[in-house]
Scaffold this active site. Structure first.
Site, PDB file in Angstrom:
ATOM      1  N   SER A   1      47.040  30.279  45.163  1.00  0.00           N
ATOM      2  CA  SER A   1      47.261  31.719  45.146  1.00  0.00           C
ATOM      3  C   SER A   1      46.672  32.411  43.929  1.00  0.00           C
ATOM      4  O   SER A   1      46.394  33.617  43.968  1.00  0.00           O
ATOM      5  CB  SER A   1      48.764  32.015  45.222  1.00  0.00           C
ATOM      6  OG  SER A   1      49.466  31.350  44.196  1.00  0.00           O
TER       7      SER A   1
ATOM      8  N   HIS B   1      52.681  36.119  39.517  1.00  0.00           N
ATOM      9  CA  HIS B   1      51.252  36.025  39.803  1.00  0.00           C
ATOM     10  C   HIS B   1      50.497  37.084  39.002  1.00  0.00           C
ATOM     11  O   HIS B   1      51.062  38.108  38.633  1.00  0.00           O
ATOM     12  CB  HIS B   1      50.986  36.245  41.300  1.00  0.00           C
ATOM     13  CG  HIS B   1      51.348  35.093  42.155  1.00  0.00           C
ATOM     14  ND1 HIS B   1      52.633  34.828  42.549  1.00  0.00           N
ATOM     15  CD2 HIS B   1      50.587  34.108  42.702  1.00  0.00           C
ATOM     16  CE1 HIS B   1      52.656  33.735  43.302  1.00  0.00           C
ATOM     17  NE2 HIS B   1      51.425  33.282  43.402  1.00  0.00           N
TER      18      HIS B   1
END
Length: 268
Positions: free
Chosen positions: A44, A250
């Site tokens: 990711s 993230h």
């Protein structure tokens, strides 16, 4: 990629707590642009989870037009571009589903991988929900995995890349440190923050060694993210995000363009 293990982690975190719980770097055109293709592999952090602008055809892989591979492709226009990174990928997922675009004409490969194998999601779940001692214990378990098992898994991926794209320059990118220490910041204790940063360093050290042993280049994003960690006041990482739980921990779009893109550009 399938449903993100990072997303699964944050979803479990939400349920467990019972709560309702960028300037793009510029560079001269790379000679790779004229000589061959670029293939972006990984998890990711490479697909761009957290940066928005997801490509609808990528499905649960959540590939973003603001992710560093997409930005590098736009800036350098290689002869071909395959964006295969997928949210939640482990080393086995790269081997089974991401290598088909590699060939003898591939000139550049980038990859982030190993965080899911090492149990990052469970580490963060434990550290957010449990005590300092439980957090440290879970991190020690992850470190033991990095020592005993992860190197062999990375070797398998790196060897497969070399076999399929023997002429490619392979850039293995690491992971940022998550927290700026020594600041007043709501959330995890300083003990937990320091231990999580140390775990990131530990993973990066192991990944860099395997990359260099395969003749690859290691792109260290800890330098580019310095001053932009969580608790810095100018974070390029999402903290726990209740509005979009899957993007927690993230990089933001700024983290992709200001943190990851320069690391790739400098190493490519």
């Amino acid at each position: 990629m399938r449903r993100s293990r990072f997303t699964a982690f944050t979803t479990s975190l939400l349920l467990a707590t019972g709560l309702a719980l960028t300037g793009a770097a510029t560079a001269q055109a790379s000679p790779l642009a004229a000589t061959g293709g670029y293939v972006a592999l990984g998890d990711s952090y490479s697909s761009g989870v957290g940066s928005g602008s997801y490509i609808s055809s990528s499905g649960n892989c959540n590939r973003s037009t603001k992710a560093y591979p997409y930005l590098w492709n736009a800036a350098h226009v290689p002869s071909s571009f395959a964006f295969n990174a997928c949210s939640g990928a482990k080393t086995g997922d790269v081997l089974s589903g991401q290598l088909g675009s590699l060939s003898t004409s591939t000139a550049l490969v980038s990859i982030t991988i190993g965080g899911n194998d090492a149990g990052f999601a469970d580490v963060m779940t434990t550290c957010v929900l449990q005590s300092d001692s439980a957090c440290l214990s879970r991190i020690n378990t992850a470190k033991a995995y990095v020592d005993s098992t992860l190197p062999g898994k990375l070797d398998s991926v790196y060897s497969a890349i070399s076999a399929k794209a023997p002429s490619a320059r392979v850039v293995v990118l690491g992971y940022p440190r998550f927290y700026k220490l020594g600041t007043t910041c709501v959330g995890l204790s300083e003990t937990k923050r320091a231990a999580i940063n140390d775990a990131a360093d530990y993973l990066n050290t192991a990944t860099q060694k395997r990359a260099l042993d395969h003749g690859f280049v290691f792109g260290d994003v800890r330098t580019t993210f310095t001053g932009h960690e969580l608790c810095s006041g100018s974070a390029w990482l999402h903290s726990l995000d209740l509005l979009d739980i899957g993007e927690s921990y993230h990089p933001t779009a700024s983290g992709q363009s200001g943190g990851y893109l320069p690391a790739l550009t400098g190493a490519a």
